[in-house]
Design a protein around this motif. Sequence first.
Motif, PDB file in Angstrom:
ATOM      1  N   VAL A 109      33.692 -98.288  72.519  1.00  0.00           N
ATOM      2  CA  VAL A 109      32.524 -97.460  72.215  1.00  0.00           C
ATOM      3  C   VAL A 109      32.620 -96.228  73.106  1.00  0.00           C
ATOM      4  N   ILE A 110      32.544 -95.053  72.480  1.00  0.00           N
ATOM      5  CA  ILE A 110      32.724 -93.786  73.191  1.00  0.00           C
ATOM      6  C   ILE A 110      31.387 -93.292  73.729  1.00  0.00           C
ATOM      7  N   GLU A 111      31.402 -92.907  74.979  1.00  0.00           N
ATOM      8  CA  GLU A 111      30.192 -92.344  75.581  1.00  0.00           C
ATOM      9  C   GLU A 111      30.196 -90.834  75.386  1.00  0.00           C
ATOM     10  N   PRO A 112      29.017 -90.259  75.168  1.00  0.00           N
ATOM     11  CA  PRO A 112      28.977 -88.802  74.986  1.00  0.00           C
ATOM     12  C   PRO A 112      29.323 -88.097  76.289  1.00  0.00           C
ATOM     13  N   PRO A 113      29.861 -86.871  76.191  1.00  0.00           N
ATOM     14  CA  PRO A 113      30.135 -86.126  77.427  1.00  0.00           C
ATOM     15  C   PRO A 113      28.817 -85.803  78.125  1.00  0.00           C
ATOM     16  N   VAL A 114      28.885 -85.692  79.428  1.00  0.00           N
ATOM     17  CA  VAL A 114      27.690 -85.353  80.206  1.00  0.00           C
ATOM     18  C   VAL A 114      27.623 -83.828  80.326  1.00  0.00           C
ATOM     19  N   HIS A 115      26.497 -83.278  79.893  1.00  0.00           N
ATOM     20  CA  HIS A 115      26.289 -81.835  79.984  1.00  0.00           C
ATOM     21  C   HIS A 115      25.246 -81.568  81.069  1.00  0.00           C
ATOM     22  N   PHE A 116      25.556 -80.677  81.954  1.00  0.00           N
ATOM     23  CA  PHE A 116      24.642 -80.350  83.041  1.00  0.00           C
ATOM     24  C   PHE A 116      23.963 -79.024  82.726  1.00  0.00           C
ATOM     25  N   GLU A 117      22.708 -78.962  83.075  1.00  0.00           N
ATOM     26  CA  GLU A 117      21.983 -77.712  82.891  1.00  0.00           C
ATOM     27  C   GLU A 117      22.226 -76.821  84.105  1.00  0.00           C
TER      28      GLU A 117
END
Length: 118
Positions: A109-117
């Motif tokens: 199961v692939i985790e979404p990339p983490v996007h930082f504000e």
Amino acid sequence: MATDTDPVMFDILLKSAGSGRVPNLGNLDDFKPPQEAIDACSRWFSGSPLVVSRTPFGFSGSASQDQIEALFSARLERVETPTGQTAYRVIVAPSPPRELAEFIDQITVIEPPVHFEA
């Protein structure tokens, strides 16, 4: 914000002559799955509700949480990341359907990339 329709992204690695070894540039072709495995999985996927695409070493796809849990005997927990993305925590790891067990090495199961504000 998470919704009930957020897809679960997954990768399927097929068994190959290289299974269990560490790939490198010299043995990469050993990790390409046999045509028999590709054909068997393609036939099975065509009759399933999963949306899959062929990759060099298996398949990649998406489905609903309910579909993943039913078809791969998995248990997932939907969570929302601090940035509002949907992710799925694996409670019971997915396993291949009985019909494909001889061909599938791993389901991830692939985790979404983490996007930082900023």
